[in-house]
Design a protein around this motif. Structure first.
Motif, PDB file in Angstrom:
ATOM      1  N   GLN A   1       0.819  -1.228   0.000  1.00 36.93           N
ATOM      2  CA  GLN A   1       0.000   0.000   0.000  1.00 36.93           C
ATOM      3  C   GLN A   1       0.846   1.268   0.000  1.00 36.93           C
ATOM      4  OE1 GLN A   1       0.199  -2.180   2.482  1.00 36.93           O
ATOM      5  NE2 GLN A   1       0.132  -1.205   4.503  1.00 36.93           N
ATOM      6  N   PHE A   2       2.170   1.105   0.193  1.00 37.63           N
ATOM      7  CA  PHE A   2       3.050   2.274   0.165  1.00 37.63           C
ATOM      8  C   PHE A   2       3.648   2.544  -1.214  1.00 37.63           C
ATOM      9  CE2 PHE A   2       2.958   1.746   4.757  1.00 37.63           C
ATOM     10  CZ  PHE A   2       2.949   3.067   5.194  1.00 37.63           C
ATOM     11  N   LEU A   3       3.339   1.694  -2.211  1.00 37.87           N
ATOM     12  CA  LEU A   3       3.947   1.875  -3.540  1.00 37.87           C
ATOM     13  C   LEU A   3       3.581   3.227  -4.149  1.00 37.87           C
ATOM     14  CD1 LEU A   3       3.544  -1.631  -5.259  1.00 37.87           C
ATOM     15  CD2 LEU A   3       5.659  -0.524  -4.517  1.00 37.87           C
ATOM     16  N   LEU A   4       2.293   3.513  -4.236  1.00 39.89           N
ATOM     17  CA  LEU A   4       1.877   4.772  -4.877  1.00 39.89           C
ATOM     18  C   LEU A   4       2.267   5.996  -4.044  1.00 39.89           C
ATOM     19  CD1 LEU A   4      -1.534   3.738  -6.494  1.00 39.89           C
ATOM     20  CD2 LEU A   4       0.488   4.578  -7.696  1.00 39.89           C
TER      21      LEU A   4
ATOM     22  N   ALA B   1       5.913  10.622  -3.146  1.00 41.19           N
ATOM     23  CA  ALA B   1       6.856  11.339  -2.276  1.00 41.19           C
ATOM     24  C   ALA B   1       8.191  11.537  -2.987  1.00 41.19           C
ATOM     25  CB  ALA B   1       7.046  10.584  -0.968  1.00 41.19           C
ATOM     26  N   LEU B   2       8.633  10.523  -3.711  1.00 41.23           N
ATOM     27  CA  LEU B   2       9.942  10.599  -4.372  1.00 41.23           C
ATOM     28  C   LEU B   2       9.931  11.561  -5.562  1.00 41.23           C
ATOM     29  CD1 LEU B   2      11.025   6.873  -4.065  1.00 41.23           C
ATOM     30  CD2 LEU B   2      12.198   8.851  -3.079  1.00 41.23           C
ATOM     31  N   ARG B   3       8.743  11.846  -6.080  1.00 43.62           N
ATOM     32  CA  ARG B   3       8.657  12.786  -7.188  1.00 43.62           C
ATOM     33  C   ARG B   3       9.103  14.191  -6.761  1.00 43.62           C
ATOM     34  NH1 ARG B   3       2.893  12.088  -9.072  1.00 43.62           N
ATOM     35  NH2 ARG B   3       3.165   9.899  -8.550  1.00 43.62           N
ATOM     36  N   LYS B   4       9.087  14.439  -5.449  1.00 44.74           N
ATOM     37  CA  LYS B   4       9.461  15.772  -4.961  1.00 44.74           C
ATOM     38  C   LYS B   4      10.918  15.826  -4.520  1.00 44.74           C
ATOM     39  CE  LYS B   4       4.718  16.273  -3.433  1.00 44.74           C
ATOM     40  NZ  LYS B   4       4.155  15.068  -2.781  1.00 44.74           N
ATOM     41  N   VAL B   5      11.633  14.696  -4.634  1.00 44.75           N
ATOM     42  CA  VAL B   5      13.010  14.646  -4.143  1.00 44.75           C
ATOM     43  C   VAL B   5      13.980  14.956  -5.285  1.00 44.75           C
ATOM     44  CG1 VAL B   5      14.781  13.144  -3.134  1.00 44.75           C
ATOM     45  CG2 VAL B   5      12.406  12.978  -2.358  1.00 44.75           C
ATOM     46  N   SER B   6      15.028  15.707  -4.957  1.00 39.42           N
ATOM     47  CA  SER B   6      16.036  16.040  -5.955  1.00 39.42           C
ATOM     48  C   SER B   6      17.415  15.881  -5.315  1.00 39.42           C
ATOM     49  CB  SER B   6      15.812  17.489  -6.414  1.00 39.42           C
ATOM     50  OG  SER B   6      16.838  17.874  -7.288  1.00 39.42           O
ATOM     51  N   VAL B   7      18.385  15.381  -6.078  1.00 39.49           N
ATOM     52  CA  VAL B   7      19.761  15.304  -5.562  1.00 39.49           C
ATOM     53  C   VAL B   7      20.709  15.942  -6.573  1.00 39.49           C
ATOM     54  CG1 VAL B   7      19.557  13.236  -4.130  1.00 39.49           C
ATOM     55  CG2 VAL B   7      20.136  13.011  -6.546  1.00 39.49           C
ATOM     56  N   ALA B   8      21.900  16.295  -6.074  1.00 40.08           N
ATOM     57  CA  ALA B   8      22.912  16.886  -6.939  1.00 40.08           C
ATOM     58  C   ALA B   8      24.017  15.864  -7.191  1.00 40.08           C
ATOM     59  CB  ALA B   8      23.497  18.136  -6.280  1.00 40.08           C
TER      60      ALA B   8
ATOM     61  N   VAL C   1      22.698   6.069  -0.196  1.00 37.42           N
ATOM     62  CA  VAL C   1      21.373   6.252   0.409  1.00 37.42           C
ATOM     63  C   VAL C   1      20.859   7.654   0.076  1.00 37.42           C
ATOM     64  CG1 VAL C   1      20.079   6.365   2.571  1.00 37.42           C
ATOM     65  CG2 VAL C   1      21.834   4.602   2.247  1.00 37.42           C
ATOM     66  N   ILE C   2      19.696   7.701  -0.539  1.00 37.21           N
ATOM     67  CA  ILE C   2      19.105   8.978  -0.938  1.00 37.21           C
ATOM     68  C   ILE C   2      18.142   9.459   0.150  1.00 37.21           C
ATOM     69  CG2 ILE C   2      17.677  10.119  -2.687  1.00 37.21           C
ATOM     70  CD1 ILE C   2      20.413   9.233  -3.744  1.00 37.21           C
ATOM     71  N   LEU C   3      17.383   8.527   0.706  1.00 37.82           N
ATOM     72  CA  LEU C   3      16.464   8.798   1.820  1.00 37.82           C
ATOM     73  C   LEU C   3      16.623   7.649   2.799  1.00 37.82           C
ATOM     74  CD1 LEU C   3      12.852   9.681   0.541  1.00 37.82           C
ATOM     75  CD2 LEU C   3      14.406  11.160   1.834  1.00 37.82           C
ATOM     76  N   PRO C   4      16.841   7.933   4.105  1.00 43.95           N
ATOM     77  CA  PRO C   4      17.043   6.830   5.041  1.00 43.95           C
ATOM     78  C   PRO C   4      15.747   6.100   5.389  1.00 43.95           C
ATOM     79  CG  PRO C   4      17.327   8.956   6.147  1.00 43.95           C
ATOM     80  CD  PRO C   4      17.101   9.259   4.700  1.00 43.95           C
ATOM     81  N   ASP C   5      14.612   6.791   5.296  1.00 45.37           N
ATOM     82  CA  ASP C   5      13.355   6.189   5.742  1.00 45.37           C
ATOM     83  C   ASP C   5      12.215   6.763   4.908  1.00 45.37           C
ATOM     84  OD1 ASP C   5      11.129   5.266   7.003  1.00 45.37           O
ATOM     85  OD2 ASP C   5      11.586   6.139   8.969  1.00 45.37           O
ATOM     86  N   LEU C   6      11.661   5.945   4.025  1.00 42.13           N
ATOM     87  CA  LEU C   6      10.596   6.422   3.143  1.00 42.13           C
ATOM     88  C   LEU C   6       9.257   6.363   3.870  1.00 42.13           C
ATOM     89  CD1 LEU C   6       9.713   7.356   0.283  1.00 42.13           C
ATOM     90  CD2 LEU C   6       9.552   4.949  -0.354  1.00 42.13           C
ATOM     91  N   LEU C   7       8.665   7.506   4.115  1.00 44.33           N
ATOM     92  CA  LEU C   7       7.329   7.624   4.717  1.00 44.33           C
ATOM     93  C   LEU C   7       7.152   6.820   6.010  1.00 44.33           C
ATOM     94  CD1 LEU C   7       5.088   7.368   1.491  1.00 44.33           C
ATOM     95  CD2 LEU C   7       5.844   9.451   2.673  1.00 44.33           C
ATOM     96  N   GLY C   8       8.196   6.769   6.816  1.00 46.78           N
ATOM     97  CA  GLY C   8       8.081   6.083   8.102  1.00 46.78           C
ATOM     98  C   GLY C   8       7.980   4.567   8.023  1.00 46.78           C
ATOM     99  N   THR C   9       8.316   4.005   6.865  1.00 48.06           N
ATOM    100  CA  THR C   9       8.264   2.548   6.723  1.00 48.06           C
ATOM    101  C   THR C   9       9.537   1.893   7.259  1.00 48.06           C
ATOM    102  OG1 THR C   9       9.230   2.754   4.514  1.00 48.06           O
ATOM    103  CG2 THR C   9       6.818   2.575   4.646  1.00 48.06           C
TER     104      THR C   9
END
Ligand SMILES: Cc1cc2nc3c(=O)[nH]c(=O)nc-3n(C[C@H](O)[C@H](O)[C@H](O)COP(=O)(O)OP(=O)(O)OC[C@H]3O[C@@H](n4cnc5c(N)ncnc54)[C@H](O)[C@@H]3O)c2cc1C
Ligand code: SF4
Lengths: 419, 125
Positions: free
Chosen positions: B80-83, B88-95, B103-111
């Motif tokens: 249920q966290f796929l969509l 959430a990742l659509r708003k993330v940007s890296v350089a 590691v780009i995000l340590p914890d995706l949506l508290g999962t």
């Protein structure tokens, strides 16, 4: 004067097939192995295949396309393979001379051995679909994959996918995750074109309808696509027009199959197999022209990159060794439910194990695979979407030779077992 | 409670075995048939209790000619966290530069599941 380069092995294409073949050729002892790739980076189609599911067989772990590619690029560099990027092979002759448009300009290459690894391209489907107004918003699934995953551009909001090949199924999920609505995947045949696991994890997981046994009658719209008209097929395979329906959408993806990219093979004049669309080869992957080999999607369309790697490594080993060509006196032809068979020629004196690949024409239950009447493998189910690869064992090969003798024509059959 | 039967395709490997998972009343673990290996057995069991998937997507990349960076979750995510995860990742940007596996995000949506890069972007590329 145009520079002339002399190499032991020239590999055309740096996809997974070219990378594995080049690495294996070096390891088999070839001194100078050069890979020519028209794109700016190696990896072939893999950098745009960002989903996981690659390498289960080869690495026993589930990698994404870019990760899988990176491992093989590293291996090839470590093995001392020479990379020519942004270098398009323009021509190939039967004497194994290539002309290459490279960043240094035009270069001629003479190669003791050539490995064809140019991959495949996408079919664009029945042209009737696009007759009339030719509205914008129609893409092949692979083009859409590149747009979304590499260029970061969403081709549309409301999508219908025509054809249920793996790339189409993968793109149904991908577009859904990017916020588009995939309204249906429409398939002419009564079974899906792609792997069962992709139907489950790409469509069923997201509630995307799969409309099997439906014809796509037309793509509507003047400047931009506005919808697709589909109709179910009756028992005779004709669309039932009274039950036609229009699905409104702004984008259509075509996922109707792949064809080997064989321009250069035709130029060189090597024999092609109309069943695979690729070169006719022997057990080593050597084509009808001695010294020219083929592997990967340019030889036969693969659904699993792992098999591409396995096939190309074996072919690369032969290409990199200095052994003389095989004798090729046996012809191999498909029979029963088998649609094609690779290789198409065998040398009676070959030393097993060697690998035979085939695909079936229609889905069936428990089936046997027979070579010259000898059972060489069994499968619990067979599906057109899944390539069957069998390593022929020495014992079985001895039996085959005893059955058919060492000349003439051998049949490779896939047949459903009677209960 | 009566016997509960579910049929689905194993997605662990491309063989795509047809699994049948049967939960008998009062039995702790459901029975799995149709699998050709141990991994299919485990998949059949978790699929009926806690279905999970690896999420793969791309995020915005700056400072390189490449414009999108492919990423994946380091472990399977509850389905249920796929969509929401992709959104959430659509708003993330890296350089750039980025290392493969970084590691780009340590914890995706508290999962508790991290998001990692699936390709490297060397400096100046
Ligand atoms: C759009 C698309 C998506 C796919 N998605 C998946 C997937 O998700 N999972 C999966 O398992 N399989 C997928 N496949 C199948 C995939 O093609 C194979 O698994 C594998 O990539 C085939 O490897 P290859 O090296 O034979 O071909 P490719 O990966 O296609 O590589 C061929 C290379 O040759 C180069 N080339 C061609 N002609 C020339 C020339 N004249 N000169 C120089 N270079 C040349 C091309 O630029 C390319 O880099 C996909 C195929 C396509 C077409
Ligand atoms: S049960 Fe095992 S062999 Fe069958 S699809 Fe699942 S992982 Fe593959």
């Amino acid at each position: 004067m145009i520079p002339l380069l002399s190499v032991d092995v020239a590999v055309i294409g740096a996809g997974p097939a070219g990378l594995a073949a080049a690495t294996a050729a070096r390891q088999a002892g070839a001194e100078r192995v050069a890979v020519f790739e028209r794109l700016g980076e190696p990896g072939g189609i893999l950098p745009q295949c960002i989903h996981n599911g690659f390498g289960l067989h080869v690495f026993q772990e589930e990698l994404t396309g870019p990760e899988y590619a990176e491992r093989f690029v590293v291996q090839a560099r470590e093995a001392g393979v020479e990379f020519w990027l942004n270098s398009m092979v323009l021509s190939l002759s039967a004497e194994r001379r290539l002309s290459v448009m490279s960043p240094q300009g035009l270069v001629h290459v003479e190669a003791a051995r050539v490995v064809l690894a140019m991959g495949c391209r996408e079919r664009t489907g029945p042209n009737i679909l696009l007759g009339g107004a030719r509205p914008a918003g129609v893409f092949t699934a692979g083009t859409a994959q590149r747009l979304v995953n590499v260029e970061g551009y969403l081709p549309g909001r409301e999508v219908v996918i025509v054809g249920s090949g793996d790339i189409g199924l993968i793109m149904a999920r991908r577009l859904t995750l990017e916020g588009a609505r995939v309204k249906a995947v429409v398939e002419l045949l009564p079974y899906p074109g792609g792997l069962a696991r992709n139907v489950r994890q790409c469509l069923e997981d997201f509630g995307i309808p799969l409309r099997l046994a439906h014809a796509t009658l037309s793509v509507e719209g003047r400047r931009r696509v506005s919808g697709v008209v589909i109709a179910p097929l009756d028992e005779t395979g004709r669309p039932v027009l009274s039950r036609a329906e229009q699905i409104p959408c702004d984008t259509v993806l075509l996922s109707v199959g792949l064809i080997p990219e064989n321009e250069l093979s035709r130029q060189a004049g090597l024999e092609l197999d109309p069943r695979t669309g690729g070169a006719a080869v022997d057990e080593r992957g050597e084509t009808s022209i001695p010294g020219i080999f083929a592997c990967g999607n340019v030889l036969q369309v693969h659904d699993l990159v792992d098999y591409v790697t396995a096939e190309a490594s074996a072919v690369g080993r032969w290409a990199g060794s200095s052994q003389a060509s095989g004798s090729r006196e046996l012809a191999l032809v498909p029979g029963g439910n088998a649609r094609y068979v690779v290789p198409q020629r065998l040398s009676a004196g070959l030393v097993p194990p060697f690998t035979i690949s085939t695909r079936v024409q229609r889905p069936a239950g428990a089936s046997v695979v027979r070579l010259g009447g000898v059972v060489i493998a069994r499968r619990a189910v067979v599906r057109p979407a899944e390539m069957i690869r069998v390593d022929v064992k020495p014992g079985d090969w001895t039996k085959v030779l005893a059955e058919v003798g060492s000349e003439g024509c051998l049949r490779l059959e896939v047949e459903e077992e009677r209960p | 409670m009566s016997e509960e039967i579910q049929r689905f395709t194993c997605i662990v490997c491309p063989l795509g075995c047809s699994l049948t998972v049967t939960q008998q009343p009062g039995q702790a673990e459901p029975a799995v048939t149709g699998n050709r290996c141990q991994r299919g057995l485990e998949y059949g069991r978790t699929e009926v209790s806690d279905p999970r998937r690896i999420l793969t997507t791309t995020i915005s990349l700056t400072g390189a000619t490449l414009r999108r960076l492919p990423v994946k979750t380091a472990a399977p995510l509850p389905k249920q966290f796929l969509l929401p995860g992709a959104e959430a990742l659509r708003k993330v940007s890296v350089a750039a530069p980025v290392r493969l596996g970084e590691v780009i995000l340590p914890d995706l949506l508290g999962t508790g599941v991290a998001v990692v890069a699936t390709r490297g972007v060397p400096p100046g590329s």
